[in-house]
Design a protein around this motif. Sequence first.
Motif, mmCIF file in Angstrom:
data_model
loop_
_atom_site.group_PDB
_atom_site.id
_atom_site.type_symbol
_atom_site.label_atom_id
_atom_site.label_comp_id
_atom_site.label_asym_id
_atom_site.label_seq_id
_atom_site.Cartn_x
_atom_site.Cartn_y
_atom_site.Cartn_z
ATOM 1 N N ARG A 178 0.801 -1.232 0.000
ATOM 2 C CA ARG A 178 0.000 0.000 0.000
ATOM 3 C C ARG A 178 0.829 1.275 0.000
ATOM 4 O O ARG A 178 0.309 2.347 -0.296
ATOM 5 N N ARG A 179 2.108 1.216 0.315
ATOM 6 C CA ARG A 179 2.938 2.426 0.377
ATOM 7 C C ARG A 179 3.982 2.372 -0.730
ATOM 8 O O ARG A 179 4.746 1.404 -0.820
ATOM 9 N N ASP A 215 -6.305 3.051 -2.345
ATOM 10 C CA ASP A 215 -5.897 3.573 -1.042
ATOM 11 C C ASP A 215 -4.377 3.601 -0.907
ATOM 12 O O ASP A 215 -3.829 3.478 0.193
ATOM 13 N N GLU A 219 -0.752 5.026 -0.421
ATOM 14 C CA GLU A 219 -0.117 6.155 0.256
ATOM 15 C C GLU A 219 1.181 6.462 -0.493
ATOM 16 O O GLU A 219 2.097 5.644 -0.520
ATOM 17 N N TRP A 220 1.257 7.649 -1.079
ATOM 18 C CA TRP A 220 2.387 8.022 -1.923
ATOM 19 C C TRP A 220 3.426 8.806 -1.121
ATOM 20 O O TRP A 220 3.088 9.756 -0.421
ATOM 21 N N HIS A 221 4.681 8.408 -1.268
ATOM 22 C CA HIS A 221 5.805 9.059 -0.589
ATOM 23 C C HIS A 221 6.734 9.655 -1.642
ATOM 24 O O HIS A 221 7.150 8.954 -2.571
ATOM 25 N N ALA A 281 1.531 12.057 0.477
ATOM 26 C CA ALA A 281 1.252 12.028 1.916
ATOM 27 C C ALA A 281 2.515 12.242 2.742
ATOM 28 O O ALA A 281 2.450 12.720 3.874
ATOM 29 N N TRP A 282 3.658 11.859 2.164
ATOM 30 C CA TRP A 282 4.943 11.959 2.858
ATOM 31 C C TRP A 282 5.986 12.576 1.918
ATOM 32 O O TRP A 282 5.949 12.364 0.703
#
Length: 228
Positions: free
Chosen positions: A52-53, A73, A75-77, A95-96
């Motif tokens: 997911r990340r 869903d 989560e993009w860094h 998100a990060w």
Amino acid sequence: MNEIPKRLARVNDRVRAAAIASGRRPEDVTLLAVSKTKPVSDVLAAYRAGQRRFGENYLQDALPKIRELTNTDIEWHFIGHLQSNKAPEISRYFAWVHGLDQLRHAERLSDRRPEGLAPLQVCLQVNLSGEASKGGVVPDALPDLAHAVDRLPRLRLRGLMTMPDPNSDRDSQRRVFARLCALLVELQGQGLDLDTLSMGMSGDMEDAIAEGATIVRIGTDIFGPRAT
């Protein structure tokens, strides 16, 4: 047959084994799949296998993937070099951010973070290898930068990030990881609420986990070598 699910499972097994060997809980180490330069089909293969990340280095490469996968869903860094003119899109779509090393970039990210989104989670990149070509704040300047970033309203300072010299020996790389952990503890002692050490890649994740990594950034061992 797509090999990404098998590779992802092997990497997850390595993360779990390294955490247990270090006396840590496997759930305290997060796997960030670095999908830079890889097509959206590779991201989907890892996503369908439970990942997911995802981490991206290049904004122009990342945005088409993010837009195509907007209904997931994920989560993009963002883990690449920051440029002020890219701050509006980075602050909107990610998100990060892992590579923050200048206050002016942090201020720009905070100013452009949409009000409807949660604060942007950030890690400060610390240059511990002494390589002039590497980004990152030097340790002596880290406390002032950390406290300044911590005061920005639309950012949430989470911790520190580093990359050892890949050409150095294993002991030297491990000392870099240990030093980053010590710097985090020092900042915690100054009242900063930090919980993240972003360090460790395909070739050195076990040593990074042994020294306290909470996020390991793995690309090659999941997606295969990058195209040159």
